[in-house]
Design a protein around this motif. Structure first.
Motif, PDB file in Angstrom:
ATOM      1  N   TYR A 178       0.834  -1.208   0.000  1.00  0.00           N
ATOM      2  CA  TYR A 178       0.000   0.000   0.000  1.00  0.00           C
ATOM      3  C   TYR A 178       0.863   1.250   0.000  1.00  0.00           C
ATOM      4  O   TYR A 178       0.680   2.157  -0.813  1.00  0.00           O
ATOM      5  CB  TYR A 178      -0.925  -0.015   1.223  1.00  0.00           C
ATOM      6  CG  TYR A 178      -1.736   1.255   1.367  1.00  0.00           C
ATOM      7  CD1 TYR A 178      -2.878   1.444   0.605  1.00  0.00           C
ATOM      8  CD2 TYR A 178      -1.344   2.261   2.254  1.00  0.00           C
ATOM      9  CE1 TYR A 178      -3.622   2.619   0.716  1.00  0.00           C
ATOM     10  CE2 TYR A 178      -2.075   3.434   2.377  1.00  0.00           C
ATOM     11  CZ  TYR A 178      -3.213   3.606   1.603  1.00  0.00           C
ATOM     12  OH  TYR A 178      -3.937   4.771   1.711  1.00  0.00           O
ATOM     13  N   GLU A 220      -6.954   6.016   0.405  1.00  0.00           N
ATOM     14  CA  GLU A 220      -7.600   4.983   1.236  1.00  0.00           C
ATOM     15  C   GLU A 220      -8.946   4.561   0.653  1.00  0.00           C
ATOM     16  O   GLU A 220      -9.304   3.383   0.684  1.00  0.00           O
ATOM     17  CB  GLU A 220      -7.796   5.491   2.671  1.00  0.00           C
ATOM     18  CG  GLU A 220      -6.500   5.498   3.445  1.00  0.00           C
ATOM     19  CD  GLU A 220      -6.701   5.429   4.958  1.00  0.00           C
ATOM     20  OE1 GLU A 220      -7.787   5.033   5.434  1.00  0.00           O
ATOM     21  OE2 GLU A 220      -5.744   5.765   5.668  1.00  0.00           O
ATOM     22  N   ALA A 269      -8.101   2.267  -2.052  1.00  0.00           N
ATOM     23  CA  ALA A 269      -7.715   0.950  -1.534  1.00  0.00           C
ATOM     24  C   ALA A 269      -8.946   0.160  -1.090  1.00  0.00           C
ATOM     25  O   ALA A 269      -9.006  -1.061  -1.263  1.00  0.00           O
ATOM     26  CB  ALA A 269      -6.734   1.097  -0.370  1.00  0.00           C
ATOM     27  N   LEU A 301      -2.323  -4.852   3.109  1.00  0.00           N
ATOM     28  CA  LEU A 301      -3.048  -3.809   3.841  1.00  0.00           C
ATOM     29  C   LEU A 301      -2.881  -3.994   5.346  1.00  0.00           C
ATOM     30  O   LEU A 301      -2.820  -3.010   6.093  1.00  0.00           O
ATOM     31  CB  LEU A 301      -4.522  -3.793   3.433  1.00  0.00           C
ATOM     32  CG  LEU A 301      -4.761  -3.326   1.986  1.00  0.00           C
ATOM     33  CD1 LEU A 301      -6.231  -3.478   1.602  1.00  0.00           C
ATOM     34  CD2 LEU A 301      -4.315  -1.873   1.782  1.00  0.00           C
ATOM     35  N   LEU A 357      -3.502   3.306   8.687  1.00  0.00           N
ATOM     36  CA  LEU A 357      -4.750   3.481   7.924  1.00  0.00           C
ATOM     37  C   LEU A 357      -5.893   3.960   8.816  1.00  0.00           C
ATOM     38  O   LEU A 357      -5.862   3.772  10.032  1.00  0.00           O
ATOM     39  CB  LEU A 357      -5.147   2.162   7.255  1.00  0.00           C
ATOM     40  CG  LEU A 357      -4.134   1.551   6.278  1.00  0.00           C
ATOM     41  CD1 LEU A 357      -4.632   0.192   5.769  1.00  0.00           C
ATOM     42  CD2 LEU A 357      -3.888   2.501   5.090  1.00  0.00           C
ATOM     43  N   LEU A 384     -10.938  -4.394   6.443  1.00  0.00           N
ATOM     44  CA  LEU A 384      -9.902  -5.427   6.435  1.00  0.00           C
ATOM     45  C   LEU A 384     -10.219  -6.505   7.481  1.00  0.00           C
ATOM     46  O   LEU A 384     -10.107  -7.711   7.210  1.00  0.00           O
ATOM     47  CB  LEU A 384      -8.544  -4.775   6.712  1.00  0.00           C
ATOM     48  CG  LEU A 384      -7.318  -5.675   6.620  1.00  0.00           C
ATOM     49  CD1 LEU A 384      -7.170  -6.283   5.236  1.00  0.00           C
ATOM     50  CD2 LEU A 384      -6.054  -4.878   6.991  1.00  0.00           C
TER      51      LEU A 384
END
Lengths: 199, 199
Positions: B23, B50, B53, B107, B114, B122
Protein backbone atom coordinates in the motif's frame (compact mmCIF):
# COMPACT_ATOMS: atom_id res chain seq x y z
CA UNK A 1 26.85 8.49 29.64
CA UNK A 2 28.26 9.11 26.20
CA UNK A 3 26.07 11.22 23.96
CA UNK A 4 24.78 9.14 21.04
CA UNK A 5 26.38 10.09 17.74
CA UNK A 6 24.32 11.72 15.00
CA UNK A 7 24.56 8.51 12.99
CA UNK A 8 23.24 6.48 15.94
CA UNK A 9 20.36 8.89 16.45
CA UNK A 10 19.35 8.56 12.80
CA UNK A 11 19.58 4.74 12.98
CA UNK A 12 17.43 4.62 16.12
CA UNK A 13 14.80 6.88 14.54
CA UNK A 14 14.90 4.82 11.33
CA UNK A 15 14.38 1.61 13.23
CA UNK A 16 11.32 2.99 15.01
CA UNK A 17 9.89 4.44 11.78
CA UNK A 18 10.41 1.23 9.78
CA UNK A 19 8.90 -0.90 12.56
CA UNK A 20 5.86 1.34 12.69
CA UNK A 21 5.35 2.40 9.08
CA UNK A 22 7.31 -0.19 7.11
CA UNK A 23 10.19 0.47 4.73
CA UNK A 24 8.11 2.10 1.99
CA UNK A 25 6.13 4.12 4.51
CA UNK A 26 9.27 5.62 6.03
CA UNK A 27 10.11 9.01 4.59
CA UNK A 28 13.68 10.17 5.13
CA UNK A 29 12.65 13.85 5.26
CA UNK A 30 10.16 13.56 8.15
CA UNK A 31 12.50 11.13 9.93
CA UNK A 32 15.39 13.61 9.87
CA UNK A 33 13.08 16.43 10.94
CA UNK A 34 12.01 14.33 13.95
CA UNK A 35 15.62 14.13 15.17
CA UNK A 36 16.58 17.63 13.92
CA UNK A 37 19.29 16.38 11.57
CA UNK A 38 19.86 18.13 8.22
CA UNK A 39 19.55 16.08 5.02
CA UNK A 40 23.21 16.66 4.18
CA UNK A 41 24.26 14.80 7.35
CA UNK A 42 22.18 11.82 6.34
CA UNK A 43 23.93 11.55 2.98
CA UNK A 44 27.25 11.95 4.73
CA UNK A 45 26.55 8.69 6.58
CA UNK A 46 24.40 6.76 4.10
CA UNK A 47 24.58 6.48 0.31
CA UNK A 48 20.86 5.80 -0.06
CA UNK A 49 17.69 4.77 1.76
CA UNK A 50 18.61 1.11 1.16
CA UNK A 51 22.08 1.64 2.55
CA UNK A 52 20.42 3.22 5.59
CA UNK A 53 18.01 0.28 5.94
CA UNK A 54 21.02 -2.07 5.84
CA UNK A 55 22.57 -0.21 8.81
CA UNK A 56 19.27 -0.30 10.70
CA UNK A 57 18.93 -4.03 9.99
CA UNK A 58 22.51 -4.74 11.09
CA UNK A 59 21.99 -3.08 14.46
CA UNK A 60 18.56 -4.70 14.98
CA UNK A 61 19.74 -8.19 13.97
CA UNK A 62 22.85 -7.99 16.17
CA UNK A 63 20.83 -6.98 19.22
CA UNK A 64 18.28 -9.74 18.82
CA UNK A 65 20.86 -12.38 17.91
CA UNK A 66 22.79 -11.53 21.07
CA UNK A 67 19.62 -11.71 23.16
CA UNK A 68 18.58 -15.03 21.67
CA UNK A 69 22.01 -16.67 21.93
CA UNK A 70 22.14 -15.78 25.63
CA UNK A 71 18.75 -17.37 26.21
CA UNK A 72 19.46 -20.41 24.02
CA UNK A 73 22.67 -21.11 25.97
CA UNK A 74 21.01 -20.78 29.40
CA UNK A 75 21.75 -24.20 30.89
CA UNK A 76 19.61 -23.42 33.96
CA UNK A 77 16.55 -24.09 31.75
CA UNK A 78 15.67 -27.24 29.84
CA UNK A 79 15.86 -26.78 26.06
CA UNK A 80 12.05 -26.76 25.70
CA UNK A 81 11.75 -24.14 28.45
CA UNK A 82 14.22 -21.99 26.46
CA UNK A 83 12.08 -22.42 23.33
CA UNK A 84 8.97 -21.53 25.36
CA UNK A 85 10.66 -18.40 26.66
CA UNK A 86 11.68 -17.46 23.12
CA UNK A 87 8.05 -17.78 21.96
CA UNK A 88 7.08 -15.31 24.70
CA UNK A 89 10.10 -13.06 24.13
CA UNK A 90 9.39 -12.49 20.42
CA UNK A 91 6.00 -11.01 21.29
CA UNK A 92 7.74 -8.58 23.67
CA UNK A 93 10.28 -7.81 20.94
CA UNK A 94 7.45 -7.04 18.50
CA UNK A 95 6.23 -4.38 20.94
CA UNK A 96 9.38 -2.25 21.01
CA UNK A 97 7.71 0.40 18.82
CA UNK A 98 4.23 1.93 19.11
CA UNK A 99 2.61 -0.79 16.96
CA UNK A 100 3.44 -4.50 16.66
CA UNK A 101 6.28 -4.94 14.21
CA UNK A 102 9.26 -7.00 13.12
CA UNK A 103 11.97 -5.35 11.05
CA UNK A 104 12.68 -8.62 9.23
CA UNK A 105 9.02 -8.86 8.25
CA UNK A 106 8.80 -5.19 7.27
CA UNK A 107 11.81 -5.52 4.96
CA UNK A 108 10.54 -8.88 3.67
CA UNK A 109 7.27 -7.21 2.71
CA UNK A 110 9.23 -4.58 0.76
CA UNK A 111 11.82 -7.08 -0.55
CA UNK A 112 10.59 -7.41 -4.14
CA UNK A 113 11.44 -3.72 -4.63
CA UNK A 114 14.82 -3.84 -2.85
CA UNK A 115 18.29 -4.34 -4.30
CA UNK A 116 20.20 -7.58 -4.24
CA UNK A 117 22.52 -6.59 -1.40
CA UNK A 118 19.80 -5.74 1.10
CA UNK A 119 17.80 -8.81 0.09
CA UNK A 120 20.92 -10.90 0.65
CA UNK A 121 21.40 -9.42 4.11
CA UNK A 122 17.75 -10.11 4.93
CA UNK A 123 18.09 -13.74 3.81
CA UNK A 124 21.16 -14.04 6.05
CA UNK A 125 19.45 -12.73 9.19
CA UNK A 126 16.46 -15.03 8.64
CA UNK A 127 18.88 -17.94 8.09
CA UNK A 128 20.80 -17.14 11.28
CA UNK A 129 17.56 -17.12 13.29
CA UNK A 130 16.53 -20.42 11.71
CA UNK A 131 19.89 -22.05 12.45
CA UNK A 132 19.98 -20.91 16.07
CA UNK A 133 16.42 -22.10 16.64
CA UNK A 134 17.02 -25.38 14.78
CA UNK A 135 20.00 -26.14 17.04
CA UNK A 136 17.84 -25.56 20.12
CA UNK A 137 15.05 -27.75 18.70
CA UNK A 138 17.64 -30.52 18.14
CA UNK A 139 18.72 -30.19 21.78
CA UNK A 140 15.10 -30.44 22.92
CA UNK A 141 14.61 -33.53 20.74
CA UNK A 142 17.66 -35.16 22.35
CA UNK A 143 15.99 -34.56 25.73
CA UNK A 144 12.76 -36.13 24.42
CA UNK A 145 10.92 -32.82 24.97
CA UNK A 146 10.14 -32.18 21.30
CA UNK A 147 8.78 -34.59 18.69
CA UNK A 148 11.84 -36.44 17.33
CA UNK A 149 10.13 -36.88 13.97
CA UNK A 150 10.29 -33.16 13.17
CA UNK A 151 13.01 -31.80 10.90
CA UNK A 152 14.68 -29.15 13.10
CA UNK A 153 15.57 -26.72 10.28
CA UNK A 154 12.16 -26.94 8.66
CA UNK A 155 10.39 -26.63 12.00
CA UNK A 156 12.46 -23.55 12.88
CA UNK A 157 11.54 -22.00 9.52
CA UNK A 158 7.90 -22.86 10.19
CA UNK A 159 7.91 -21.16 13.61
CA UNK A 160 9.39 -18.04 12.01
CA UNK A 161 6.75 -18.10 9.23
CA UNK A 162 4.09 -18.38 11.91
CA UNK A 163 5.57 -15.49 13.89
CA UNK A 164 5.71 -13.23 10.84
CA UNK A 165 2.07 -14.09 10.12
CA UNK A 166 1.15 -13.28 13.72
CA UNK A 167 2.84 -9.87 13.44
CA UNK A 168 0.83 -9.16 10.29
CA UNK A 169 -2.44 -10.15 11.97
CA UNK A 170 -1.52 -8.20 15.12
CA UNK A 171 -0.96 -5.08 12.97
CA UNK A 172 -4.38 -5.62 11.38
CA UNK A 173 -6.11 -5.48 14.75
CA UNK A 174 -5.82 -8.98 16.26
CA UNK A 175 -3.24 -7.68 18.73
CA UNK A 176 -2.21 -10.08 21.52
CA UNK A 177 -4.66 -12.77 20.30
CA UNK A 178 -2.46 -13.27 17.23
CA UNK A 179 0.57 -13.97 19.43
CA UNK A 180 -1.45 -16.24 21.72
CA UNK A 181 -2.39 -18.33 18.64
CA UNK A 182 1.25 -18.32 17.56
CA UNK A 183 2.37 -19.78 20.89
CA UNK A 184 -0.44 -22.28 21.17
CA UNK A 185 0.05 -23.82 17.73
CA UNK A 186 3.85 -23.62 17.97
CA UNK A 187 3.74 -25.57 21.25
CA UNK A 188 1.43 -28.23 19.93
CA UNK A 189 3.53 -28.68 16.77
CA UNK A 190 6.67 -29.15 18.86
CA UNK A 191 4.98 -31.54 21.30
CA UNK A 192 3.14 -33.55 18.66
CA UNK A 193 4.81 -36.92 19.05
CA UNK A 194 7.17 -36.11 21.94
CA UNK A 195 7.47 -39.01 24.31
CA UNK A 196 5.62 -41.28 21.86
CA UNK A 197 7.16 -43.73 19.43
CA UNK A 198 7.28 -42.92 15.72
CA UNK A 199 6.32 -44.99 12.69
CA UNK B 1 -16.60 -7.72 -25.08
CA UNK B 2 -17.46 -4.60 -23.16
CA UNK B 3 -14.60 -2.15 -22.80
CA UNK B 4 -13.58 -1.83 -19.14
CA UNK B 5 -14.57 1.48 -17.60
CA UNK B 6 -11.89 3.98 -16.57
CA UNK B 7 -12.73 3.24 -12.94
CA UNK B 8 -12.25 -0.49 -13.50
CA UNK B 9 -8.93 0.06 -15.23
CA UNK B 10 -7.66 2.12 -12.30
CA UNK B 11 -8.84 -0.52 -9.80
CA UNK B 12 -7.11 -3.31 -11.74
CA UNK B 13 -3.86 -1.33 -11.92
CA UNK B 14 -4.14 -0.47 -8.21
CA UNK B 15 -4.62 -4.09 -7.28
CA UNK B 16 -1.51 -5.14 -9.18
CA UNK B 17 0.55 -2.27 -7.76
CA UNK B 18 -0.54 -2.92 -4.17
CA UNK B 19 0.11 -6.66 -4.50
CA UNK B 20 3.59 -5.99 -5.84
CA UNK B 21 4.70 -2.89 -3.94
CA UNK B 22 2.37 -2.81 -0.95
CA UNK B 23 0.00 0.00 0.00
CA UNK B 24 2.67 2.51 1.03
CA UNK B 25 4.83 1.65 -1.97
CA UNK B 26 2.00 2.37 -4.41
CA UNK B 27 2.19 5.87 -5.83
CA UNK B 28 -1.03 7.17 -7.37
CA UNK B 29 0.86 9.31 -9.93
CA UNK B 30 2.91 6.49 -11.53
CA UNK B 31 -0.13 4.19 -11.34
CA UNK B 32 -2.32 6.61 -13.30
CA UNK B 33 0.49 7.22 -15.80
CA UNK B 34 0.71 3.45 -16.38
CA UNK B 35 -2.94 3.36 -17.48
CA UNK B 36 -2.89 6.82 -19.12
CA UNK B 37 -5.58 8.26 -16.84
CA UNK B 38 -5.34 11.92 -15.73
CA UNK B 39 -5.23 12.67 -12.00
CA UNK B 40 -8.53 14.57 -12.19
CA UNK B 41 -10.31 11.36 -13.26
CA UNK B 42 -8.94 9.52 -10.23
CA UNK B 43 -10.35 12.10 -7.84
CA UNK B 44 -13.64 11.98 -9.71
CA UNK B 45 -13.94 8.32 -8.68
CA UNK B 46 -12.08 8.21 -5.36
CA UNK B 47 -11.94 10.69 -2.50
CA UNK B 48 -8.48 9.57 -1.37
CA UNK B 49 -5.88 6.82 -1.64
CA UNK B 50 -7.60 4.98 1.24
CA UNK B 51 -10.97 5.24 -0.47
CA UNK B 52 -9.28 3.80 -3.57
CA UNK B 53 -7.71 0.95 -1.53
CA UNK B 54 -11.18 0.18 -0.14
CA UNK B 55 -12.51 -0.25 -3.69
CA UNK B 56 -9.54 -2.44 -4.64
CA UNK B 57 -10.06 -4.55 -1.52
CA UNK B 58 -13.81 -4.91 -2.18
CA UNK B 59 -13.23 -6.25 -5.67
CA UNK B 60 -10.38 -8.56 -4.56
CA UNK B 61 -12.27 -9.92 -1.55
CA UNK B 62 -15.44 -10.55 -3.58
CA UNK B 63 -13.56 -12.48 -6.23
CA UNK B 64 -11.74 -14.71 -3.77
CA UNK B 65 -14.77 -15.22 -1.55
CA UNK B 66 -16.77 -16.36 -4.60
CA UNK B 67 -13.96 -18.73 -5.64
CA UNK B 68 -13.62 -20.18 -2.15
CA UNK B 69 -17.36 -20.63 -1.56
CA UNK B 70 -17.63 -22.57 -4.83
CA UNK B 71 -14.80 -24.88 -3.78
CA UNK B 72 -16.03 -25.24 -0.20
CA UNK B 73 -19.50 -26.28 -1.41
CA UNK B 74 -18.17 -28.85 -3.92
CA UNK B 75 -19.88 -32.02 -2.70
CA UNK B 76 -17.92 -34.15 -5.20
CA UNK B 77 -14.93 -33.81 -2.85
CA UNK B 78 -14.65 -34.84 0.80
CA UNK B 79 -14.32 -31.84 3.15
CA UNK B 80 -10.61 -32.53 3.77
CA UNK B 81 -9.96 -32.73 0.02
CA UNK B 82 -11.61 -29.29 -0.29
CA UNK B 83 -9.33 -27.93 2.44
CA UNK B 84 -6.31 -29.50 0.69
CA UNK B 85 -7.33 -27.87 -2.57
CA UNK B 86 -7.71 -24.52 -0.81
CA UNK B 87 -4.18 -24.82 0.61
CA UNK B 88 -2.91 -25.29 -2.96
CA UNK B 89 -5.20 -22.63 -4.42
CA UNK B 90 -4.01 -19.85 -2.11
CA UNK B 91 -0.47 -20.28 -3.40
CA UNK B 92 -1.78 -19.87 -6.97
CA UNK B 93 -3.77 -16.82 -5.82
CA UNK B 94 -0.61 -15.30 -4.33
CA UNK B 95 0.98 -15.50 -7.79
CA UNK B 96 -1.54 -13.32 -9.63
CA UNK B 97 0.95 -10.42 -9.76
CA UNK B 98 4.66 -10.44 -10.68
CA UNK B 99 5.76 -11.20 -7.09
CA UNK B 100 4.08 -13.30 -4.37
CA UNK B 101 1.47 -11.21 -2.63
CA UNK B 102 -1.80 -11.10 -0.70
CA UNK B 103 -3.80 -7.89 -0.64
CA UNK B 104 -5.08 -8.67 2.85
CA UNK B 105 -1.52 -9.05 4.09
CA UNK B 106 -0.31 -5.93 2.28
CA UNK B 107 -3.05 -3.81 3.84
CA UNK B 108 -2.52 -5.50 7.20
CA UNK B 109 1.15 -4.51 7.08
CA UNK B 110 0.09 -0.90 6.43
CA UNK B 111 -2.88 -1.06 8.82
CA UNK B 112 -1.42 0.93 11.76
CA UNK B 113 -1.29 3.97 9.45
CA UNK B 114 -4.75 3.48 7.92
CA UNK B 115 -8.08 5.00 8.92
CA UNK B 116 -10.72 3.24 10.95
CA UNK B 117 -13.01 2.53 8.02
CA UNK B 118 -10.43 0.69 5.91
CA UNK B 119 -9.14 -1.18 8.96
CA UNK B 120 -12.72 -2.22 9.71
CA UNK B 121 -13.17 -3.50 6.17
CA UNK B 122 -9.90 -5.43 6.44
CA UNK B 123 -11.00 -7.04 9.71
CA UNK B 124 -14.27 -8.04 8.00
CA UNK B 125 -12.62 -9.76 5.03
CA UNK B 126 -10.24 -11.66 7.34
CA UNK B 127 -13.24 -12.65 9.51
CA UNK B 128 -15.22 -13.85 6.47
CA UNK B 129 -12.30 -16.03 5.37
CA UNK B 130 -11.95 -17.42 8.89
CA UNK B 131 -15.67 -18.20 9.16
CA UNK B 132 -15.84 -19.93 5.77
CA UNK B 133 -12.77 -22.01 6.56
CA UNK B 134 -13.97 -22.79 10.10
CA UNK B 135 -17.25 -24.14 8.70
CA UNK B 136 -15.34 -26.41 6.33
CA UNK B 137 -13.04 -27.60 9.15
CA UNK B 138 -16.16 -28.44 11.20
CA UNK B 139 -17.49 -30.48 8.27
CA UNK B 140 -14.18 -32.34 8.01
CA UNK B 141 -14.25 -33.03 11.77
CA UNK B 142 -17.75 -34.50 11.42
CA UNK B 143 -16.33 -36.86 8.77
CA UNK B 144 -13.47 -37.80 11.11
CA UNK B 145 -10.93 -36.40 8.62
CA UNK B 146 -9.66 -33.61 10.87
CA UNK B 147 -8.67 -33.77 14.56
CA UNK B 148 -11.92 -33.32 16.48
CA UNK B 149 -10.04 -31.70 19.36
CA UNK B 150 -9.22 -28.58 17.33
CA UNK B 151 -11.28 -25.42 17.73
CA UNK B 152 -12.45 -24.74 14.15
CA UNK B 153 -12.43 -20.92 14.37
CA UNK B 154 -9.03 -20.78 16.03
CA UNK B 155 -7.58 -23.32 13.62
CA UNK B 156 -8.91 -21.36 10.65
CA UNK B 157 -7.31 -18.19 12.05
CA UNK B 158 -4.06 -20.13 12.53
CA UNK B 159 -4.02 -21.34 8.92
CA UNK B 160 -4.52 -17.76 7.75
CA UNK B 161 -1.70 -16.52 10.04
CA UNK B 162 0.52 -19.22 8.59
CA UNK B 163 -0.40 -18.29 5.03
CA UNK B 164 0.34 -14.60 5.63
CA UNK B 165 3.70 -15.58 7.09
CA UNK B 166 4.43 -17.76 4.06
CA UNK B 167 3.66 -14.84 1.72
CA UNK B 168 6.11 -12.66 3.68
CA UNK B 169 8.85 -15.29 3.50
CA UNK B 170 8.11 -15.95 -0.19
CA UNK B 171 8.55 -12.20 -0.89
CA UNK B 172 11.89 -12.31 0.96
CA UNK B 173 13.24 -14.99 -1.36
CA UNK B 174 11.95 -18.32 -0.04
CA UNK B 175 9.50 -18.51 -2.96
CA UNK B 176 7.64 -21.83 -3.37
CA UNK B 177 9.48 -23.40 -0.40
CA UNK B 178 7.55 -21.07 1.92
CA UNK B 179 4.23 -22.32 0.53
CA UNK B 180 5.39 -25.95 0.69
CA UNK B 181 6.09 -25.46 4.41
CA UNK B 182 2.69 -23.81 4.81
CA UNK B 183 0.91 -26.83 3.33
CA UNK B 184 3.00 -29.41 5.16
CA UNK B 185 2.48 -27.94 8.64
CA UNK B 186 -1.15 -27.05 7.94
CA UNK B 187 -1.86 -30.66 6.97
CA UNK B 188 -0.16 -32.12 10.00
CA UNK B 189 -1.96 -29.71 12.34
CA UNK B 190 -5.31 -30.71 10.85
CA UNK B 191 -4.52 -34.43 10.94
CA UNK B 192 -2.94 -34.41 14.41
CA UNK B 193 -5.41 -36.54 16.30
CA UNK B 194 -7.80 -37.43 13.48
CA UNK B 195 -9.11 -40.96 13.84
CA UNK B 196 -7.55 -41.17 17.33
CA UNK B 197 -9.31 -40.79 20.66
CA UNK B 198 -8.77 -37.68 22.78
CA UNK B 199 -7.93 -37.29 26.44
Amino acid sequence: MEKPSTRDRIVVAGRRAMLEQGYEGTGIGPLLASVAVPKGSFYHFFASKEDFAAAVLTSYAEQYRQQRLELFADASLNPLARIERHLVQVELDSAEAAVPGCLYGALAHAAPGLGEELRGQLAEVFAAWEQDLAALITEAQQEGEVDGGLDPAETAAHLIDLYEGAVIRARAGDGPAAFARFRKFARSTLARGAGASHD
